[in-house]
Design a protein around this motif. Structure first.
Motif, PDB file in Angstrom:
ATOM      1  N   MET A   1       0.828  -1.203   0.000  1.00 19.49           N
ATOM      2  CA  MET A   1       0.000   0.000   0.000  1.00 19.49           C
ATOM      3  C   MET A   1       0.867   1.260   0.000  1.00 19.49           C
ATOM      4  SD  MET A   1      -3.130   1.107   2.314  1.00 19.49           S
ATOM      5  CE  MET A   1      -3.747   2.763   2.148  1.00 19.49           C
ATOM      6  N   ALA A   2       0.522   2.171  -0.882  1.00 18.18           N
ATOM      7  CA  ALA A   2       1.301   3.410  -0.975  1.00 18.18           C
ATOM      8  C   ALA A   2       1.007   4.319   0.216  1.00 18.18           C
ATOM      9  CB  ALA A   2       0.963   4.131  -2.277  1.00 18.18           C
ATOM     10  N   GLU A   3       2.024   5.089   0.598  1.00 14.70           N
ATOM     11  CA  GLU A   3       1.876   6.049   1.690  1.00 14.70           C
ATOM     12  C   GLU A   3       1.212   7.315   1.126  1.00 14.70           C
ATOM     13  OE1 GLU A   3       4.964   7.855   4.804  1.00 14.70           O
ATOM     14  OE2 GLU A   3       5.827   6.390   3.413  1.00 14.70           O
ATOM     15  N   LEU A   4       0.043   7.670   1.655  1.00 13.32           N
ATOM     16  CA  LEU A   4      -0.716   8.807   1.128  1.00 13.32           C
ATOM     17  C   LEU A   4      -0.477  10.029   2.020  1.00 13.32           C
ATOM     18  CD1 LEU A   4      -4.013   6.812   0.394  1.00 13.32           C
ATOM     19  CD2 LEU A   4      -1.987   7.082  -1.067  1.00 13.32           C
ATOM     20  N   LEU A   5       0.580  10.783   1.680  1.00 18.87           N
ATOM     21  CA  LEU A   5       1.051  11.845   2.569  1.00 18.87           C
ATOM     22  C   LEU A   5       0.081  13.020   2.687  1.00 18.87           C
ATOM     23  CD1 LEU A   5       4.764  11.791   1.359  1.00 18.87           C
ATOM     24  CD2 LEU A   5       3.841  10.706   3.407  1.00 18.87           C
ATOM     25  N   PHE A   6      -0.753  13.221   1.650  1.00 23.69           N
ATOM     26  CA  PHE A   6      -1.684  14.366   1.680  1.00 23.69           C
ATOM     27  C   PHE A   6      -2.727  14.217   2.775  1.00 23.69           C
ATOM     28  CE2 PHE A   6      -2.967  11.212  -1.461  1.00 23.69           C
ATOM     29  CZ  PHE A   6      -4.251  10.896  -1.031  1.00 23.69           C
ATOM     30  N   ARG A   7      -2.931  13.015   3.259  1.00 20.02           N
ATOM     31  CA  ARG A   7      -3.941  12.802   4.304  1.00 20.02           C
ATOM     32  C   ARG A   7      -3.521  13.394   5.642  1.00 20.02           C
ATOM     33  NH1 ARG A   7      -5.678   6.582   4.094  1.00 20.02           N
ATOM     34  NH2 ARG A   7      -7.221   6.712   2.448  1.00 20.02           N
ATOM     35  N   GLU A   8      -2.243  13.263   5.957  1.00 21.50           N
ATOM     36  CA  GLU A   8      -1.763  13.792   7.238  1.00 21.50           C
ATOM     37  C   GLU A   8      -1.322  15.240   7.097  1.00 21.50           C
ATOM     38  OE1 GLU A   8      -2.242  12.066   9.852  1.00 21.50           O
ATOM     39  OE2 GLU A   8      -2.527  10.074   8.983  1.00 21.50           O
ATOM     40  N   ASP A   9      -0.792  15.579   5.919  1.00 23.91           N
ATOM     41  CA  ASP A   9      -0.322  16.947   5.712  1.00 23.91           C
ATOM     42  C   ASP A   9      -0.662  17.438   4.306  1.00 23.91           C
ATOM     43  OD1 ASP A   9       0.867  19.367   5.621  1.00 23.91           O
ATOM     44  OD2 ASP A   9       2.921  18.658   5.919  1.00 23.91           O
ATOM     45  N   PRO A  10      -1.817  18.097   4.170  1.00 22.83           N
ATOM     46  CA  PRO A  10      -2.221  18.569   2.839  1.00 22.83           C
ATOM     47  C   PRO A  10      -1.350  19.711   2.319  1.00 22.83           C
ATOM     48  CG  PRO A  10      -3.795  19.290   4.514  1.00 22.83           C
ATOM     49  CD  PRO A  10      -2.835  18.368   5.201  1.00 22.83           C
ATOM     50  N   ASN A  60      -5.846   0.728  -6.653  1.00 19.16           N
ATOM     51  CA  ASN A  60      -6.156  -0.271  -5.648  1.00 19.16           C
ATOM     52  C   ASN A  60      -5.140  -0.121  -4.520  1.00 19.16           C
ATOM     53  OD1 ASN A  60      -7.182  -2.489  -4.346  1.00 19.16           O
ATOM     54  ND2 ASN A  60      -5.985  -3.950  -5.570  1.00 19.16           N
ATOM     55  N   GLU A  61      -5.515   0.569  -3.443  1.00 21.35           N
ATOM     56  CA  GLU A  61      -4.609   0.873  -2.326  1.00 21.35           C
ATOM     57  C   GLU A  61      -3.394   1.679  -2.775  1.00 21.35           C
ATOM     58  OE1 GLU A  61      -3.752  -2.631  -0.010  1.00 21.35           O
ATOM     59  OE2 GLU A  61      -5.712  -2.408   0.936  1.00 21.35           O
ATOM     60  N   SER A  62      -3.560   2.434  -3.829  1.00 17.86           N
ATOM     61  CA  SER A  62      -2.465   3.290  -4.283  1.00 17.86           C
ATOM     62  C   SER A  62      -3.058   4.455  -5.067  1.00 17.86           C
ATOM     63  CB  SER A  62      -1.488   2.505  -5.156  1.00 17.86           C
ATOM     64  OG  SER A  62      -2.021   2.359  -6.451  1.00 17.86           O
ATOM     65  N   VAL A  63      -2.180   5.249  -5.659  1.00 17.09           N
ATOM     66  CA  VAL A  63      -2.610   6.389  -6.454  1.00 17.09           C
ATOM     67  C   VAL A  63      -2.044   6.218  -7.859  1.00 17.09           C
ATOM     68  CG1 VAL A  63      -2.293   8.875  -6.750  1.00 17.09           C
ATOM     69  CG2 VAL A  63      -2.859   7.965  -4.492  1.00 17.09           C
ATOM     70  N   LEU A  64      -2.885   6.449  -8.858  1.00 17.29           N
ATOM     71  CA  LEU A  64      -2.463   6.320 -10.255  1.00 17.29           C
ATOM     72  C   LEU A  64      -2.157   7.706 -10.805  1.00 17.29           C
ATOM     73  CD1 LEU A  64      -5.317   3.889 -11.436  1.00 17.29           C
ATOM     74  CD2 LEU A  64      -3.078   3.292 -10.464  1.00 17.29           C
ATOM     75  N   HIS A  65      -0.876   7.934 -11.113  1.00 17.39           N
ATOM     76  CA  HIS A  65      -0.454   9.221 -11.670  1.00 17.39           C
ATOM     77  C   HIS A  65      -0.422   9.084 -13.184  1.00 17.39           C
ATOM     78  CE1 HIS A  65       1.331   8.656  -7.659  1.00 17.39           C
ATOM     79  NE2 HIS A  65       1.167   9.951  -7.484  1.00 17.39           N
ATOM     80  N   MET A  66      -1.208   9.900 -13.890  1.00 20.50           N
ATOM     81  CA  MET A  66      -1.261   9.820 -15.355  1.00 20.50           C
ATOM     82  C   MET A  66      -0.240  10.786 -15.950  1.00 20.50           C
ATOM     83  SD  MET A  66      -4.010   8.053 -15.015  1.00 20.50           S
ATOM     84  CE  MET A  66      -5.764   7.962 -15.031  1.00 20.50           C
ATOM     85  N   ASP A 156     -14.443   2.806  11.556  1.00 19.16           N
ATOM     86  CA  ASP A 156     -15.671   2.595  10.784  1.00 19.16           C
ATOM     87  C   ASP A 156     -16.847   2.349  11.717  1.00 19.16           C
ATOM     88  OD1 ASP A 156     -14.288   2.925   8.470  1.00 19.16           O
ATOM     89  OD2 ASP A 156     -14.434   0.841   7.783  1.00 19.16           O
ATOM     90  N   ALA A 157     -16.601   1.593  12.813  1.00 18.93           N
ATOM     91  CA  ALA A 157     -17.669   1.263  13.757  1.00 18.93           C
ATOM     92  C   ALA A 157     -18.189   2.531  14.435  1.00 18.93           C
ATOM     93  CB  ALA A 157     -17.160   0.271  14.802  1.00 18.93           C
ATOM     94  N   GLU A 158     -17.273   3.439  14.805  1.00 21.67           N
ATOM     95  CA  GLU A 158     -17.698   4.706  15.420  1.00 21.67           C
ATOM     96  C   GLU A 158     -18.527   5.528  14.435  1.00 21.67           C
ATOM     97  OE1 GLU A 158     -14.483   6.521  18.391  1.00 21.67           O
ATOM     98  OE2 GLU A 158     -13.528   5.594  16.654  1.00 21.67           O
ATOM     99  N   LEU A 159     -18.135   5.468  13.151  1.00 24.90           N
ATOM    100  CA  LEU A 159     -18.879   6.212  12.135  1.00 24.90           C
ATOM    101  C   LEU A 159     -20.278   5.618  11.965  1.00 24.90           C
ATOM    102  CD1 LEU A 159     -18.788   8.490   9.977  1.00 24.90           C
ATOM    103  CD2 LEU A 159     -18.139   6.735   8.328  1.00 24.90           C
ATOM    104  N   ASP A 160     -20.359   4.279  11.961  1.00 28.50           N
ATOM    105  CA  ASP A 160     -21.664   3.620  11.819  1.00 28.50           C
ATOM    106  C   ASP A 160     -22.609   4.027  12.947  1.00 28.50           C
ATOM    107  OD1 ASP A 160     -20.954   2.340   9.505  1.00 28.50           O
ATOM    108  OD2 ASP A 160     -20.231   0.535  10.516  1.00 28.50           O
ATOM    109  N   ARG A 175     -13.802   4.407   2.765  1.00 28.36           N
ATOM    110  CA  ARG A 175     -13.861   3.358   3.781  1.00 28.36           C
ATOM    111  C   ARG A 175     -13.007   2.175   3.387  1.00 28.36           C
ATOM    112  NH1 ARG A 175     -18.527   2.090   7.453  1.00 28.36           N
ATOM    113  NH2 ARG A 175     -19.893   3.876   7.315  1.00 28.36           N
ATOM    114  N   GLY A 176     -13.049   1.146   4.213  1.00 31.11           N
ATOM    115  CA  GLY A 176     -12.410  -0.099   3.831  1.00 31.11           C
ATOM    116  C   GLY A 176     -11.072  -0.287   4.500  1.00 31.11           C
ATOM    117  N   GLU A 177     -10.598   0.745   5.225  1.00 31.48           N
ATOM    118  CA  GLU A 177      -9.331   0.601   5.936  1.00 31.48           C
ATOM    119  C   GLU A 177      -9.574   0.474   7.421  1.00 31.48           C
ATOM    120  OE1 GLU A 177      -6.934   3.988   5.190  1.00 31.48           O
ATOM    121  OE2 GLU A 177      -7.715   4.104   3.155  1.00 31.48           O
ATOM    122  N   GLY A 178     -10.851   0.470   7.821  1.00 28.79           N
ATOM    123  CA  GLY A 178     -11.165   0.373   9.235  1.00 28.79           C
ATOM    124  C   GLY A 178     -11.245   1.719   9.925  1.00 28.79           C
ATOM    125  N   ARG A 179     -10.864   2.775   9.219  1.00 29.60           N
ATOM    126  CA  ARG A 179     -10.956   4.103   9.839  1.00 29.60           C
ATOM    127  C   ARG A 179     -11.287   5.149   8.776  1.00 29.60           C
ATOM    128  NH1 ARG A 179      -5.009   6.711  10.773  1.00 29.60           N
ATOM    129  NH2 ARG A 179      -4.409   6.631   8.591  1.00 29.60           N
TER     130      ARG A 179
END
Ligand SMILES: [Zn+2]
Length: 227
Positions: A1-10, A60-66, A156-160, A175-179
């Motif tokens: 799985m790729a590290e998605l840095l924009f999530r923690e620091d946009p 799929n669990e990553s980012v596609l750069h075109m 996800d459970a807290e969100l539900d 969703r799909g990562e549990g959080r």
């Protein structure tokens, strides 16, 4: 799985990364600052090494750069990557502005989109309840109030257990990562959102309601631009 840095620091506009896979013009990296099209927000553009990135999509669990045709990226290569920061910052400002709009207009949100220089939300509401000058005045009050935005993660459970946190019916939070991530503008808005936001509402600047238009029975569209 790729590290998605924009999530923690946009605000991270560049980083070093390693090319993981290349298929025609689509490049995957081990980590990225590129936000992929989703949640109504456009995908980032920018550069990977010397090559131009013209769009970014979810993989799929990553980012596609075109990439633009004619690149020479290959797996294992280390690259410096960089998003078009001015454009992304505009998208962040407009995205955060839509959170304000969703709080100002008290009605269910049925859709939304953030473009390069304008953004809209669709509401399930009667047209006569949407008053341009009132919406604009309230929005500008909120942007000039310099409110700090806060992101936090819940399971996800807290969100539900708290369905009121999913405000936009047509844009489910990732969703799909549990959080999932929540974005809070204290006293104004709290909702699950995977997009990129500014730190403070003052960064949005002055807003204008460009248009209010009916797009169907349950879609009354309010479009914002920078004033
Ligand atoms: Zn958001």
């Amino acid at each position: 799985m790729a590290e998605l840095l924009f999530r923690e620091d946009p605000y991270l506009a560049s980083c070093e990364a390693t090319v993981v896979s290349v298929q025609d013009n689509v490049v995957e990296l081990d980590r990225t600052v590129f936000y992929p099209l989703g949640g109504g927000q456009l995908g980032d553009t920018g550069r990977i090494g010397g090559w131009r990135v013209i769009d970014t999509r979810k993989g799929n669990e990553s980012v596609l750069h075109m990439l633009e045709p004619g690149h020479a990226a290959s797996p294992g290569v280390k690259v410096e990557i960089q998003i078009d920061w001015e454009r992304r910052h505009r998208l962040m400002r407009l995205h955060t502005a839509l959170h304000l709009l969703g709080a100002v207009v008290k009605a269910p949100v049925t859709g939304g989109r953030i473009g390069d220089d304008k953004a809209h939300l669709d509401f399930d509401i009667e047209m006569e309840k949407l008053v341009k000058d009132e919406i604009e005045a309230r929005l500008n009050e909120l942007t000039s109030s310099s409110l700090e935005t806060k992101a936090k993660w819940i399971t996800d459970a807290e969100l539900d257990a708290r369905p009121e946190l999913v405000k936009t019916m047509s844009v489910a939070p990732p969703r799909g990562e549990g959080r999932v991530r929540l974005l809070e503008i204290p006293g104004v808005d709290l909702q699950a959102c995977g997009g990129t936001h500014v730190r403070n509402t003052s960064e949005i600047g002055r807003l204008a309601v460009a248009r209010i238009r009916s797009e169907g029975k349950r879609n009354k569209r309010v479009t914002l631009t920078f004033a």
